[in-house]
Design a protein around this motif. Structure first.
Motif, PDB file in Angstrom:
ATOM      1  N   SER A  51      33.108  38.899  38.986  1.00 46.30           N
ATOM      2  CA  SER A  51      31.842  38.260  38.640  1.00 46.30           C
ATOM      3  C   SER A  51      32.122  36.805  38.284  1.00 46.30           C
ATOM      4  N   THR A  52      31.425  35.907  38.932  1.00 46.34           N
ATOM      5  CA  THR A  52      31.685  34.485  38.721  1.00 46.34           C
ATOM      6  C   THR A  52      31.639  34.104  37.249  1.00 46.34           C
ATOM      7  N   GLY A  53      30.554  34.456  36.568  1.00 45.78           N
ATOM      8  CA  GLY A  53      30.405  34.075  35.164  1.00 45.78           C
ATOM      9  C   GLY A  53      31.391  34.767  34.259  1.00 45.78           C
ATOM     10  N   ASP A  54      31.721  35.998  34.579  1.00 49.65           N
ATOM     11  CA  ASP A  54      32.603  36.780  33.727  1.00 49.65           C
ATOM     12  C   ASP A  54      34.078  36.517  34.006  1.00 49.65           C
ATOM     13  N   ALA A  55      34.383  35.653  34.946  1.00 51.80           N
ATOM     14  CA  ALA A  55      35.771  35.346  35.282  1.00 51.80           C
ATOM     15  C   ALA A  55      36.400  34.331  34.330  1.00 51.80           C
ATOM     16  N   LEU A  56      35.628  33.791  33.392  1.00 54.93           N
ATOM     17  CA  LEU A  56      36.168  32.785  32.476  1.00 54.93           C
ATOM     18  C   LEU A  56      37.407  33.294  31.745  1.00 54.93           C
ATOM     19  N   ASN A 146      20.794  32.812  28.753  1.00 57.82           N
ATOM     20  CA  ASN A 146      20.477  34.228  28.666  1.00 57.82           C
ATOM     21  C   ASN A 146      19.128  34.504  29.305  1.00 57.82           C
ATOM     22  N   GLY A 147      18.971  35.710  29.796  1.00 57.85           N
ATOM     23  CA  GLY A 147      17.718  36.091  30.428  1.00 57.85           C
ATOM     24  C   GLY A 147      17.593  37.590  30.519  1.00 57.85           C
ATOM     25  N   PRO A 148      16.580  38.068  31.207  1.00 59.11           N
ATOM     26  CA  PRO A 148      16.306  39.502  31.232  1.00 59.11           C
ATOM     27  C   PRO A 148      17.318  40.346  32.010  1.00 59.11           C
ATOM     28  N   ARG A 149      18.068  39.765  32.926  1.00 59.98           N
ATOM     29  CA  ARG A 149      19.045  40.532  33.707  1.00 59.98           C
ATOM     30  C   ARG A 149      20.423  39.870  33.605  1.00 59.98           C
ATOM     31  N   PRO A 150      21.157  40.156  32.529  1.00 62.87           N
ATOM     32  CA  PRO A 150      22.427  39.461  32.309  1.00 62.87           C
ATOM     33  C   PRO A 150      23.453  39.643  33.418  1.00 62.87           C
ATOM     34  N   TYR A 151      23.511  40.834  34.033  1.00 59.56           N
ATOM     35  CA  TYR A 151      24.466  41.030  35.129  1.00 59.56           C
ATOM     36  C   TYR A 151      24.187  40.060  36.273  1.00 59.56           C
ATOM     37  N   SER A 152      22.926  39.929  36.635  1.00 63.12           N
ATOM     38  CA  SER A 152      22.547  39.016  37.726  1.00 63.12           C
ATOM     39  C   SER A 152      22.842  37.574  37.361  1.00 63.12           C
ATOM     40  N   ILE A 153      22.550  37.218  36.130  1.00 60.73           N
ATOM     41  CA  ILE A 153      22.795  35.848  35.686  1.00 60.73           C
ATOM     42  C   ILE A 153      24.289  35.529  35.777  1.00 60.73           C
ATOM     43  N   LEU A 154      25.128  36.463  35.317  1.00 64.32           N
ATOM     44  CA  LEU A 154      26.574  36.234  35.391  1.00 64.32           C
ATOM     45  C   LEU A 154      27.047  36.121  36.840  1.00 64.32           C
ATOM     46  N   GLN A 155      26.465  36.910  37.740  1.00 67.03           N
ATOM     47  CA  GLN A 155      26.835  36.853  39.156  1.00 67.03           C
ATOM     48  C   GLN A 155      26.482  35.506  39.779  1.00 67.03           C
ATOM     49  N   MET A 156      25.406  34.886  39.298  1.00 66.86           N
ATOM     50  CA  MET A 156      24.927  33.624  39.887  1.00 66.86           C
ATOM     51  C   MET A 156      25.364  32.391  39.106  1.00 66.86           C
ATOM     52  N   THR A 157      26.292  32.558  38.215  1.00 73.15           N
ATOM     53  CA  THR A 157      26.786  31.437  37.414  1.00 73.15           C
ATOM     54  C   THR A 157      27.705  30.558  38.254  1.00 73.15           C
ATOM     55  N   SER A 158      27.645  29.278  38.003  1.00 71.09           N
ATOM     56  CA  SER A 158      28.435  28.301  38.742  1.00 71.09           C
ATOM     57  C   SER A 158      29.942  28.492  38.526  1.00 71.09           C
ATOM     58  N   LEU A 159      30.663  28.733  39.602  1.00 74.02           N
ATOM     59  CA  LEU A 159      32.118  28.857  39.512  1.00 74.02           C
ATOM     60  C   LEU A 159      32.738  27.538  39.054  1.00 74.02           C
ATOM     61  N   HIS A 160      32.173  26.438  39.494  1.00 74.95           N
ATOM     62  CA  HIS A 160      32.678  25.122  39.087  1.00 74.95           C
ATOM     63  C   HIS A 160      32.622  24.981  37.558  1.00 74.95           C
ATOM     64  N   LEU A 161      31.507  25.360  36.951  1.00 75.40           N
ATOM     65  CA  LEU A 161      31.377  25.283  35.498  1.00 75.40           C
ATOM     66  C   LEU A 161      32.382  26.202  34.816  1.00 75.40           C
ATOM     67  N   VAL A 162      32.500  27.426  35.293  1.00 74.86           N
ATOM     68  CA  VAL A 162      33.395  28.400  34.684  1.00 74.86           C
ATOM     69  C   VAL A 162      34.849  27.938  34.775  1.00 74.86           C
ATOM     70  N   MET A 163      35.241  27.425  35.926  1.00 80.16           N
ATOM     71  CA  MET A 163      36.614  26.936  36.073  1.00 80.16           C
ATOM     72  C   MET A 163      36.882  25.755  35.152  1.00 80.16           C
ATOM     73  N   GLY A 164      35.928  24.856  35.054  1.00 78.96           N
ATOM     74  CA  GLY A 164      36.091  23.704  34.163  1.00 78.96           C
ATOM     75  C   GLY A 164      36.191  24.122  32.703  1.00 78.96           C
ATOM     76  N   MET A 165      35.371  25.065  32.302  1.00 79.86           N
ATOM     77  CA  MET A 165      35.417  25.539  30.914  1.00 79.86           C
ATOM     78  C   MET A 165      36.724  26.271  30.635  1.00 79.86           C
ATOM     79  N   SER A 166      37.210  27.040  31.592  1.00 80.69           N
ATOM     80  CA  SER A 166      38.496  27.728  31.441  1.00 80.69           C
ATOM     81  C   SER A 166      39.624  26.719  31.254  1.00 80.69           C
ATOM     82  N   ARG A 167      39.603  25.679  32.070  1.00 78.24           N
ATOM     83  CA  ARG A 167      40.615  24.623  31.954  1.00 78.24           C
ATOM     84  C   ARG A 167      40.545  23.945  30.588  1.00 78.24           C
TER      85      ARG A 167
END
Length: 180
Positions: A51-56, A146-167
């Motif tokens: 999951s893109t968002g959950d990969a942090l 946050n929103g009504p469908r957290p699984y969907s939101i995490l799936q559609m999260t920007s990989l660029h943002l997640v990678m930058g935050m991880s770094r």
């Protein structure tokens, strides 16, 4: 897995009045290194590479491991997710201080910031998960609103943002270690 209910975000907000930027992470990690020997700190990086968002968490764990951090649980090659969390936690020496790192959903204005705590992190709360609290310290990275469908939101999260935050998290932990 790594989403939080709004109540958890509000609870975190009471402990620390607002989300913080990446620069504050160095101070947070520096404080941890002042309290504990680096040899007795384990980073538990929670999430999945599916999951893109959950990969942090796994991205952060991989970066820490690649830079020689000795005790890391949760990487891209061996994620620490809902299925493996309890087993992996049982393998951590009891005397280790645990720093939990996970993605979360939060208020829209907090996206791209971090909630830092000297308390345990509660993984999978917003999706009804019944996982144990993790860590004496925690970093919850707000990867999306946050929103009504957290699984969907995490799936559609920007990989660029997640990678930058991880770094940013990994760099802060490494910088704090160097300047302790």
């Amino acid at each position: 897995m790594a989403a939080y209910k709004r109540e958890f975000v509000r609870h975190q907000s009471r402990e620390i009045p607002k989300s913080v930027s990446g620069e504050d992470l160095i101070l947070f990690f520096r404080h941890i290194y002042q309290q504990h020997s680096p040899d007795e700190i384990t980073f538990v990086c929670i999430g999945t590479d599916r999951s893109t968002g959950d990969a942090l968490g796994p991205l952060t764990g991989t970066l820490l491991e690649e830079h020689g951090v000795g005790h890391v649980v949760g990487t891209l090659s061996a994620p620490c997710d809902a299925d493996t969390l309890e087993k992996r936690m049982a393998q951590i020496p009891a005397h280790h201080a645990i720093v939990a790192i996970d993605a979360c959903l939060g208020p829209k204005h907090a996206t791209g910031t971090y909630y830092l705590s000297h308390r345990a992190l509660l993984p999978a709360e917003s999706v009804g998960g019944k996982l144990p609290p993790v860590g004496q310290y925690s970093v919850a990275a707000v990867v999306n609103a946050n929103g009504p469908r957290p699984y969907s939101i995490l799936q559609m999260t920007s990989l660029h943002l997640v990678m930058g935050m991880s770094r940013t998290i990994a760099d802060a932990a490494l910088e704090a270690w160097k300047t302790r």
